[in-house]
Design a protein around this motif. Structure first.
Motif, PDB file in Angstrom:
ATOM      1  N   ALA A   1       0.821  -1.208   0.000  1.00  0.00           N
ATOM      2  CA  ALA A   1       0.000   0.000   0.000  1.00  0.00           C
ATOM      3  C   ALA A   1       0.852   1.254   0.000  1.00  0.00           C
ATOM      4  O   ALA A   1       1.752   1.406   0.815  1.00  0.00           O
ATOM      5  CB  ALA A   1      -0.911   0.002   1.219  1.00  0.00           C
TER       6      ALA A   1
ATOM      7  N   LEU B   1      -7.679   1.711   1.495  1.00  0.00           N
ATOM      8  CA  LEU B   1      -7.213   0.328   1.535  1.00  0.00           C
ATOM      9  C   LEU B   1      -8.308  -0.644   1.126  1.00  0.00           C
ATOM     10  O   LEU B   1      -9.487  -0.414   1.353  1.00  0.00           O
ATOM     11  CB  LEU B   1      -6.729  -0.021   2.942  1.00  0.00           C
TER      12      LEU B   1
ATOM     13  N   SER C   1      -3.650  -0.874  -1.934  1.00  0.00           N
ATOM     14  CA  SER C   1      -4.263   0.449  -2.086  1.00  0.00           C
ATOM     15  C   SER C   1      -4.293   0.832  -3.567  1.00  0.00           C
ATOM     16  O   SER C   1      -3.459   1.572  -4.048  1.00  0.00           O
ATOM     17  CB  SER C   1      -3.502   1.506  -1.282  1.00  0.00           C
TER      18      SER C   1
ATOM     19  N   ARG D   1     -10.096   2.896  -5.923  1.00  0.00           N
ATOM     20  CA  ARG D   1     -10.545   1.810  -5.056  1.00  0.00           C
ATOM     21  C   ARG D   1     -11.925   1.296  -5.432  1.00  0.00           C
ATOM     22  O   ARG D   1     -12.126   0.091  -5.559  1.00  0.00           O
ATOM     23  CB  ARG D   1     -10.529   2.287  -3.605  1.00  0.00           C
TER      24      ARG D   1
END
Length: 69
Positions: free
Chosen positions: A26, A32, A46, A50
């Motif tokens: 990430a 996340l 990440s 997203r």
């Protein structure tokens, strides 16, 4: 366990009481995505977009389930 927190983010294997052992890749800790496999392995990433990533994963999973049924 074995991890690096550096200029490009977090990378490595971490351990915590709530999650046990998990892998992290990430660069941005605010967006996340937790990926939990059938074998209970946890990977945290990440992705840049997203919600698009999650939508794509859900679509692929639905298509795979349709093929099974």
């Amino acid at each position: 366990m074995f991890a690096s927190k550096g200029f490009w983010g977090y990378f490595g294997i971490f351990n915590s009481k709530p999650y046990g052992r998990y892998s992290v890749y990430a660069s941005n800790l605010t967006d996340l995505v937790f990926i939990i496999t059938k074998t209970k392995d946890i990977t945290i990433i990440s992705p840049r977009q997203r919600l698009d990533f999650i939508t794509t994963c859900q679509s692929i999973r639905s298509q795979q389930l349709e093929k099974i049924n």
